[in-house]
Design a protein around this motif. Structure first.
Motif, mmCIF file in Angstrom:
data_model
loop_
_atom_site.group_PDB
_atom_site.id
_atom_site.type_symbol
_atom_site.label_atom_id
_atom_site.label_comp_id
_atom_site.label_asym_id
_atom_site.label_seq_id
_atom_site.Cartn_x
_atom_site.Cartn_y
_atom_site.Cartn_z
ATOM 1 N N TYR A 78 0.840 -1.197 0.000
ATOM 2 C CA TYR A 78 0.000 0.000 0.000
ATOM 3 C C TYR A 78 0.878 1.251 0.000
ATOM 4 N N TRP A 79 0.359 2.302 -0.631
ATOM 5 C CA TRP A 79 0.901 3.648 -0.468
ATOM 6 C C TRP A 79 -0.184 4.515 0.180
ATOM 7 N N TYR A 80 0.221 5.216 1.241
ATOM 8 C CA TYR A 80 -0.674 6.135 1.943
ATOM 9 C C TYR A 80 -0.097 7.548 1.880
ATOM 10 N N GLN A 81 -0.997 8.518 1.906
ATOM 11 C CA GLN A 81 -0.611 9.922 2.055
ATOM 12 C C GLN A 81 -1.082 10.401 3.417
ATOM 13 N N GLN A 82 -0.168 10.979 4.206
ATOM 14 C CA GLN A 82 -0.534 11.502 5.520
ATOM 15 C C GLN A 82 -0.233 12.991 5.562
ATOM 16 N N PRO A 85 -3.446 8.671 7.997
ATOM 17 C CA PRO A 85 -3.061 8.253 6.651
ATOM 18 C C PRO A 85 -4.275 7.972 5.782
ATOM 19 N N LYS A 86 -4.157 8.313 4.502
ATOM 20 C CA LYS A 86 -5.213 8.065 3.530
ATOM 21 C C LYS A 86 -4.659 7.186 2.416
ATOM 22 N N LEU A 87 -5.367 6.107 2.120
ATOM 23 C CA LEU A 87 -4.898 5.167 1.103
ATOM 24 C C LEU A 87 -4.879 5.824 -0.270
ATOM 25 N N GLN A 138 -3.309 0.343 -3.735
ATOM 26 C CA GLN A 138 -3.014 -0.967 -3.188
ATOM 27 C C GLN A 138 -2.626 -1.910 -4.321
ATOM 28 N N TYR A 145 4.545 10.381 2.874
ATOM 29 C CA TYR A 145 4.075 9.270 2.055
ATOM 30 C C TYR A 145 4.580 7.976 2.675
ATOM 31 N N ASP A 199 -8.638 -2.763 2.894
ATOM 32 C CA ASP A 199 -7.710 -1.660 3.120
ATOM 33 C C ASP A 199 -7.971 -1.092 4.507
ATOM 34 N N ARG A 221 -8.853 2.286 7.034
ATOM 35 C CA ARG A 221 -9.359 3.655 7.154
ATOM 36 C C ARG A 221 -8.988 4.153 8.546
#
Lengths: 115, 110
Positions: free
Chosen positions: A33-37, A43-45, A48, A90, B97, B99
């Motif tokens: 997964y890559w998330y942006q915080q 964190p927001k996905l 995936q 990230y 995923d 949240r």
């Protein structure tokens, strides 16, 4: 067991420039997964992967963000061109499923500042 | 809308005092719930998780959490806080995923 590795740890760029982040997952973890915080938020996905295929990229701003996972191992996330609002950490994470449960393991993140 | 809510943005407790961090979720399905901790400049570390079974879950570093379906809550607790617990804490709901809530920043007073 080595953890999730990310590089660079910090990056400062000007708006409209491009940037790339790299993630090396834990060996054998198929899901990445890559998330942006953004500062002050959870964190927001973004995207995936399952092996080298995309499972969910519904939250990825595809006009400027792209990601790939070569040979189902390492992954790169690219932003081109960057905007001020892309300033964030990230995070790369991988998932281990075990006995009906699972856990996500997070890397230390790349802090991006767009000026 | 489906969401995870952490009502407290910032909490300050004295070292040695007890701690409770609140988390509420609004997903209809059986939840998979997690608590993560993030120290400055670090990634997220899993404290504990709930998938099914006993609603009181024990985690690392002396933390525990209780799943209450009737209240849609999964609050994190620790009986005695140490200065090293100062960090950002995130509650998360996960299926395929994850949240995340917006986080609660914990400050520990000496």
């Amino acid at each position: 067991e080595a953890g999730v590795a990310q590089s660079p740890r910090y990056k400062i760029i000007e708006k409209r420039q491009s940037v790339a982040f790299w993630c090396n997952p834990i060996s054998g973890h198929a899901t990445l997964y890559w998330y942006q915080q953004i500062l002050g938020q959870g964190p927001k996905l973004l995207i995936q992967f399952q092996n080298n295929g995309v499972v969910d990229d519904s939250q990825l701003p595809k006009d400027r963000f792209s990601a790939e996972r070569l040979k189902g191992v390492d992954s790169t996330l690219k932003i081109q061109p960057a905007k001020l609002e892309d300033s964030a950490v990230y995070l790369c994470a991988t998932k281990l499923a075990l006995g009906g449960t699972y856990e996500q393991y997070f890397g230390p993140g790349t802090r991006l500042t767009v000026t | 809308a489906q969401s995870v809510t952490q009502p407290d943005i910032h909490i300050t407790v004295s070292e040695g005092a007890s701690l409770e961090l609140r988390c509420n979720y609004s997903y209809g399905a059986t939840p998979y719930l997690f608590w993560y901790v993030q120290s400055p400049g670090q990634g997220l570390q899993l404290l504990l998780k709930y998938f099914s079974g006993d609603t009181l879950v024990q985690g690392i570093k002396g933390f525990e959490a209780e799943f209450k379906r009737s209240q849609s809550s999964f609050n994190l607790r620790k009986p005695s806080v140490h200065w090293s617990d100062a960090a950002e804490y995130f509650c998360a709901w996960g299926d395929n995923d994850m949240r995340f809530g917006a986080g609660t920043r914990l400050t520990v007073k000496p």
